[in-house]
Design a protein around this motif. Structure first.
Motif, short mmCIF file in Angstrom:
data_model
loop_
_atom_site.label_atom_id
_atom_site.label_comp_id
_atom_site.label_asym_id
_atom_site.label_seq_id
_atom_site.Cartn_x
_atom_site.Cartn_y
_atom_site.Cartn_z
N ASN A 1 -10.25 0.18 -5.22
CA ASN A 1 -10.60 1.31 -4.35
C ASN A 1 -10.13 2.65 -4.89
N ARG A 2 -9.01 2.64 -5.65
CA ARG A 2 -8.44 3.91 -6.13
C ARG A 2 -8.44 3.95 -7.64
N LYS A 3 -9.45 3.34 -8.20
CA LYS A 3 -9.59 3.25 -9.66
C LYS A 3 -9.48 4.63 -10.31
N GLY A 4 -8.66 4.72 -11.33
CA GLY A 4 -8.48 5.97 -12.05
C GLY A 4 -7.45 6.90 -11.43
N GLU A 5 -6.91 6.56 -10.26
CA GLU A 5 -5.94 7.42 -9.60
C GLU A 5 -4.49 7.09 -9.96
N PHE A 6 -4.28 5.88 -10.47
CA PHE A 6 -2.93 5.50 -10.88
C PHE A 6 -3.02 4.39 -11.92
N SER B 1 1.05 -16.90 0.47
CA SER B 1 2.43 -16.48 0.19
C SER B 1 2.53 -14.96 0.25
N TYR B 2 3.76 -14.48 0.34
CA TYR B 2 3.99 -13.04 0.32
C TYR B 2 3.46 -12.46 -1.00
N GLY B 3 3.72 -13.18 -2.09
CA GLY B 3 3.26 -12.72 -3.40
C GLY B 3 1.74 -12.64 -3.47
N GLU B 4 1.07 -13.65 -2.93
CA GLU B 4 -0.40 -13.66 -2.94
C GLU B 4 -0.94 -12.48 -2.12
N GLU B 5 -0.30 -12.20 -0.99
CA GLU B 5 -0.74 -11.08 -0.17
C GLU B 5 -0.52 -9.76 -0.92
N CYS B 6 0.59 -9.67 -1.62
CA CYS B 6 0.90 -8.47 -2.40
C CYS B 6 -0.13 -8.29 -3.52
N ILE B 7 -0.44 -9.37 -4.22
CA ILE B 7 -1.42 -9.32 -5.31
C ILE B 7 -2.79 -8.92 -4.78
N THR B 8 -3.19 -9.49 -3.66
CA THR B 8 -4.48 -9.15 -3.06
C THR B 8 -4.54 -7.67 -2.70
N ALA B 9 -3.47 -7.16 -2.09
CA ALA B 9 -3.42 -5.73 -1.72
C ALA B 9 -3.45 -4.86 -2.98
N GLU C 1 0.82 -1.21 0.00
CA GLU C 1 0.00 0.00 0.00
C GLU C 1 0.86 1.27 0.00
N LYS C 2 2.01 1.24 0.69
CA LYS C 2 2.92 2.40 0.68
C LYS C 2 3.47 2.66 -0.72
N VAL C 3 3.83 1.58 -1.40
CA VAL C 3 4.34 1.72 -2.77
C VAL C 3 3.25 2.28 -3.68
N ILE C 4 2.04 1.77 -3.53
CA ILE C 4 0.92 2.25 -4.33
C ILE C 4 0.65 3.72 -4.03
N GLU C 5 0.73 4.12 -2.78
CA GLU C 5 0.51 5.52 -2.39
C GLU C 5 1.47 6.44 -3.14
#
Length: 193
Positions: A52-57, A37-45, A7-11
């Motif tokens: 949630n932030r569609k169109g913002e990035f 897995s870490y990857g699955e958690e990353c993909i889910t996030a 989420e920090k990277v996305i921000e």
């Protein structure tokens, strides 16, 4: 802590582009408690934030085609959110030479005409399989050339700027092919005892 880090990277990408190279590597990460897995958690996030932030990035995922198809199949929401796909062709031999020439000029090097001709033949010998590195291959070839040039000018005790900064055919490392990738390695000449 994978989700908060994602989420920090996305921000930081809000208002711009989030580029994930070799995104398929998210498929092969270690398991967290509960079998995720870490990857699955990353993909889910990532998917949650994309919704949630569609169109913002903008999110661009990149990698080898077969692996990327497997990546998109790992989660039902991925393929629907990445609805545009582009397959880029490999660079031609001339384009690879142009990449090397541009990088060389930027660093004040020159490539002799004879060296350019040998580079074209070297590129023609490369396997153009799914692992072909394109610009990375050109960068690796140039790095190997710089190392060989450094050894050559030292051994020949060359001092004039032209000799120090001009690549000749002897500065090109011959590629080793291991059946899967084109390897531009470097092994200095053995020293005499």
């Amino acid at each position: 802590q994978t989700a908060p880090k994602t989420e920090k990277v996305i921000e930081r990408a809000i208002g711009g582009v989030l580029f994930i190279d070799e995104a398929y590597s998210l498929n092969d990460n270690g398991k967290l408690g509960g079998g995720i897995s870490y990857g699955e958690e990353c993909i889910t996030a990532l998917l949650t934030q994309m919704e949630n932030r569609k169109g913002e990035f903008v999110v661009i995922v990149a990698g080898y085609p077969d692996e990327m198809n497997k990546f998109l199949d790992t989660n039902p929401g991925l393929r629907s959110r990445f609805d545009q796909t582009w397959n880029f062709r490999d660079y031609t031999n001339n384009e690879l030479l142009q990449i090397i020439e541009a990088r060389a000029v930027k660093e004040d090097y020159k490539i002799s005409t004879e060296c350019a001709e040998v580079l074209l033949k070297t590129f023609a010998s490369f396997q153009r399989d799914k692992y072909f590195g394109n610009a990375r291959t050109a960068r690796n070839v140039l790095q190997a050339m710089k190392r060989k040039l450094a050894i050559r000018v030292t051994e020949e005790k060359l001092r004039d700027r032209e000799s120090l900064m001009t690549f000749i055919p002897e500065d090109i490392e011959k590629p080793k092919q291991d059946g899967r990738r084109n390897q531009i390695g470097f092994s200095p000449r053995p020293t005499e005892k």
